[in-house]
Motif scaffolding. Structure first.
Motif, PDB file in Angstrom:
ATOM      1  N   ASP A  98      34.695  37.383  29.983  1.00 18.60           N
ATOM      2  CA  ASP A  98      33.872  36.281  30.482  1.00 18.60           C
ATOM      3  C   ASP A  98      32.712  36.769  31.352  1.00 18.60           C
TER       4      ASP A  98
ATOM      5  N   SER B 275      45.539  40.036  38.196  1.00 16.59           N
ATOM      6  CA  SER B 275      46.641  39.228  38.722  1.00 16.59           C
ATOM      7  C   SER B 275      46.552  37.832  38.134  1.00 16.59           C
TER       8      SER B 275
ATOM      9  N   ALA C 121      43.682  34.358  34.434  1.00 16.04           N
ATOM     10  CA  ALA C 121      43.978  35.522  35.268  1.00 16.04           C
ATOM     11  C   ALA C 121      42.742  35.851  36.096  1.00 16.04           C
ATOM     12  N   SER C 122      42.911  36.715  37.111  1.00 15.75           N
ATOM     13  CA  SER C 122      41.754  37.207  37.858  1.00 15.75           C
ATOM     14  C   SER C 122      41.737  38.715  37.782  1.00 15.75           C
TER      15      SER C 122
ATOM     16  N   GLY D 100      37.456  36.208  27.508  1.00 13.80           N
ATOM     17  CA  GLY D 100      38.391  37.209  28.024  1.00 13.80           C
ATOM     18  C   GLY D 100      37.767  37.861  29.238  1.00 13.80           C
TER      19      GLY D 100
ATOM     20  N   LYS E 184      36.930  38.207  40.036  1.00 12.62           N
ATOM     21  CA  LYS E 184      36.360  37.190  39.148  1.00 12.62           C
ATOM     22  C   LYS E 184      37.437  36.654  38.217  1.00 12.62           C
ATOM     23  N   PRO E 185      37.283  35.400  37.788  1.00 17.16           N
ATOM     24  CA  PRO E 185      38.236  34.873  36.804  1.00 17.16           C
ATOM     25  C   PRO E 185      38.036  35.571  35.466  1.00 17.16           C
ATOM     26  N   ILE E 186      39.116  35.865  34.792  1.00 17.77           N
ATOM     27  CA  ILE E 186      39.043  36.422  33.436  1.00 17.77           C
ATOM     28  C   ILE E 186      39.976  35.619  32.537  1.00 17.77           C
TER      29      ILE E 186
ATOM     30  N   PRO F  96      46.337  33.814  38.682  1.00 13.90           N
ATOM     31  CA  PRO F  96      45.804  33.003  39.785  1.00 13.90           C
ATOM     32  C   PRO F  96      46.965  32.375  40.571  1.00 13.90           C
TER      33      PRO F  96
ATOM     34  N   ALA G  60      40.027  31.902  33.205  1.00 12.96           N
ATOM     35  CA  ALA G  60      40.668  31.546  34.479  1.00 12.96           C
ATOM     36  C   ALA G  60      42.190  31.579  34.413  1.00 12.96           C
TER      37      ALA G  60
END
Lengths: 260, 326
Positions: free
Chosen positions: A124, A227, B142-143, A122, B135-137, A229, B140
């Motif tokens: 990460d 947001s 979402a960011s 999550g 950063k990706p969360i 991607p 990946a």
């Protein structure tokens, strides 16, 4: 041997992620929670060590009511008791603040070993285990795929790029679990029944004495926005027999994409 | 007031990690916008000789700690030395590549300064004279974009995302030798085993060729390895084949494996489960080869090839080889 296990309740990895209205979080409507997959290896390792060496295992989880379900599941697998860290202040915590709360809960418990998953799915971030070790002033081994305990010492095999590293150190220590450490068990019916009688203690920021510390660290980092991607542009389909597909692909990779 | 950016330069066995130079380049680009100088920190045994490589990127200063005790990485000794350098440099930001070593070290060092850390940055922008880090969360899906509000903040940068650009000209940086403080190490590396068959490290490779169920069995890795060899690519794998025992977990790309962002990712016989996409969706160009035309991987693919991997991959390798030879 007294073992602490840190567990995080995270949205099921199959969740279709949508962004919340304020763009500061994901939309949590209807989200199902699970223990972060790496934490399952930590829970399993704690249970196995207790089976082998005796002692006590305590689960710790920070979060809302979803944390209780995840702790209950860990108790059903075999942990002895659990501590739920719950406070409105703990909503959407950054790794440093999370580790401060966990460290406060664990510090005076007389633990020989603190096990965590190597990453909370999550956020990460891969940060909490190392921060926890620093706050508790303990040695650490992260991303561990094999662990041996020998008296007051540990021997861990950790995964790095293209190699495995053997780390030896003294207990107490913080160890973070990577896939491969073990095969986590499922809770048995008997375990589920037993878990109902096991104790989950709840502690808030005031009880942990971390209110000021967390208010301070929480203010150090701010979510600008979440947001989705950007979607990738429509791709190109390469037709024909294998030989002509191969030829066209290589030509496109060289002359259009310019990546080979 | 703290200013500028300090970049931790990682070396292993006398070689500087490319990802560290990417972080250094990004620091130089961003320092122009947020002010202050860029300095680099390198520590280890025999690292003085490596400063020449750092000089090419033209930081204002290089902090260097040379000690036989730092030959093998240990969390505590590296944390002690890096903290010492940070105190001297007093930077506003500390950058490092998001590598296995940094993931072990940087959060621990940041904690000593009670400082925030954002890991695995894929974009860094400047707003209101400070940095914002994306950063990706959620694997990946979402960011997240984050901003700092602290005298010192830490960022780790995803390898292969930021360009490494040596400076075309510039002055000679000051090299400051920093003595190691007395080191107390309670957990140390006793041995290192290189993973078998790993030729090029996945997370830093500019081309990755990955295999899934569609390669039909572990006896067919040679087909993919051959393509890796002609392309200079690293070999990856899906979770399905790692779980099936066809290949070591070191090769796994995805949620419970490695995250890669190569220039080119070739998915061979991989259907594209969510958890695999989490590890490779930021690749620049994606080629998918799969006999199932409805496989989800095709939604992400720049180039889609419907067909049998074992038939097509050798032909791609032949074609690349033919062109390379001409």
């Amino acid at each position: 041997m007294k073992i602490a296990v840190c567990v995080k309740a995270v949205p099921d990895t199959e969740t279709k992620v949508a962004i919340g209205a304020d763009k500061k979080d994901i939309d949590r409507t209807g989200v199902r929670y699970i223990a972060s997959p790496y934490d399952e290896f930590a829970i399993e390792e704690a249970i196995r060590l207790k089976e082998k060496l005796g002692g006590e295992t305590v689960g710790f989880s920070l979060g809302g009511n979803e944390a209780v379900d995840v702790l209950r599941d860990a108790l059903a697998r075999g942990l002895d008791s659990a501590v739920h860290l719950k406070d409105d202040l703990f909503n959407n915590l950054d790794p440093l603040s999370t580790a401060k709360a966990l460290a406060a809960a664990i510090a005076d418990g007389g633990f020989d070993l603190i096990l965590c998953g190597q990453q909370g799915v999550g956020g990460d971030n891969n940060q909490v285990p190392a921060i926890l070790a620093e706050l508790l002033k303990l040695p650490q081994a992260t991303v561990v795929v094999k662990l041996e305990i020998d008296g007051p010492k540990f021997k861990a095999e950790r995964e790095i790029e293209g190699a495995h590293e053997m780390v030896e150190g003294t207990l107490p220590a913080v160890i973070s679990a990577q896939k491969g450490l073990n095969e986590p068990r499922y809770p048995s019916i008997k375990g589920v029944m037993a878990a109902r009688r096991k104790e989950i203690t709840t502690k808030d920021a005031a009880a942990l004495g971390v209110k000021d510390a967390i208010e301070s660290s929480k203010a150090k980092v701010r979510i600008v926005e979440f947001s989705l991607p950007p979607s990738r542009p429509q791709g190109k389909k390469i037709e024909g027999d294998a030989a002509s597909q191969a030829k066209e692909l290589v030509q496109l990779l060289r002359n259009e994409a310019r990546v080979i | 007031m703290a200013q500028g950016i300090l970049v931790f330069i990682e070396q292993r066995n006398g070689r500087i990690r490319k990802a560290s130079l990417e972080a250094l380049s990004e620091a130089i680009r961003k320092a122009k916008l947020v002010g202050g100088d860029v300095s680099a920190a390198i520590l280890g045994d025999g690292v003085q000789a490596l400063t020449a490589e750092i000089v090419k990127y033209n930081p204002a200063k290089i902090y260097c700690t040379e000690s036989a005790e730092l030959k093998e990485y240990a969390t505590e000794s590296y944390a002690d030395v890096l903290s010492e350098i940070i105190k001297k440099a007093d930077p506003r930001f500390v950058f490092a590549a998001n590598t296995a070593l940094s993931r072990d070290l940087i959060p621990r060092v940041a904690t000593r300064f009670d400082a925030p850390c954002i890991s695995d940055a894929v974009d860094i922008s400047v707003n209101d004279n400070s940095l914002e880090v994306t950063k990706p969360i959620y694997s990946a899906k979402a960011s997240g974009k984050f901003a700092f509000n602290n005298p010192i903040s830490f960022v780790t940068l995803r390898p292969n995302v930021f360009a490494a650009e040596p400076a075309s000209n510039g002055s000679q940086p000051v090299i400051e030798n920093v003595a190691a403080p007395p080191l107390n190490v309670r957990a140390k590396v006793t041995e290192t085993h290189a993973a078998t068959g790993t030729k090029i490290e996945l997370s830093e490779a500019s081309i990755v060729v990955s295999g899934g169920r569609g390669i039909k069995g572990p006896e067919n890795w040679g087909v993919l390895q051959n393509l890796c060899d002609v392309l200079g690519a690293a070999l990856g794998a899906s979770r399905a084949v790692v779980d099936a025992g066809w290949i070591d977990h070191q090769h796994q790309v995805g949620q419970t494996g490695k995250t890669v962002s190569p220039q080119l990712y070739i998915a061979c016989g991989i259907s594209g489960a969510m958890q695999h996409l989490a590890g490779m969706s930021s690749s620049k160009v994606i080629v998918a080869i799969n006999k199932d035309a409805d496989a989800p991987i095709f939604k992400l693919a720049t180039y889609s090839v419907v067909g049998d991997v074992l038939e097509i991959v050798p032909k791609i390798a032949e074609e690349v080889k033919r062109i390379n030879e001409n």
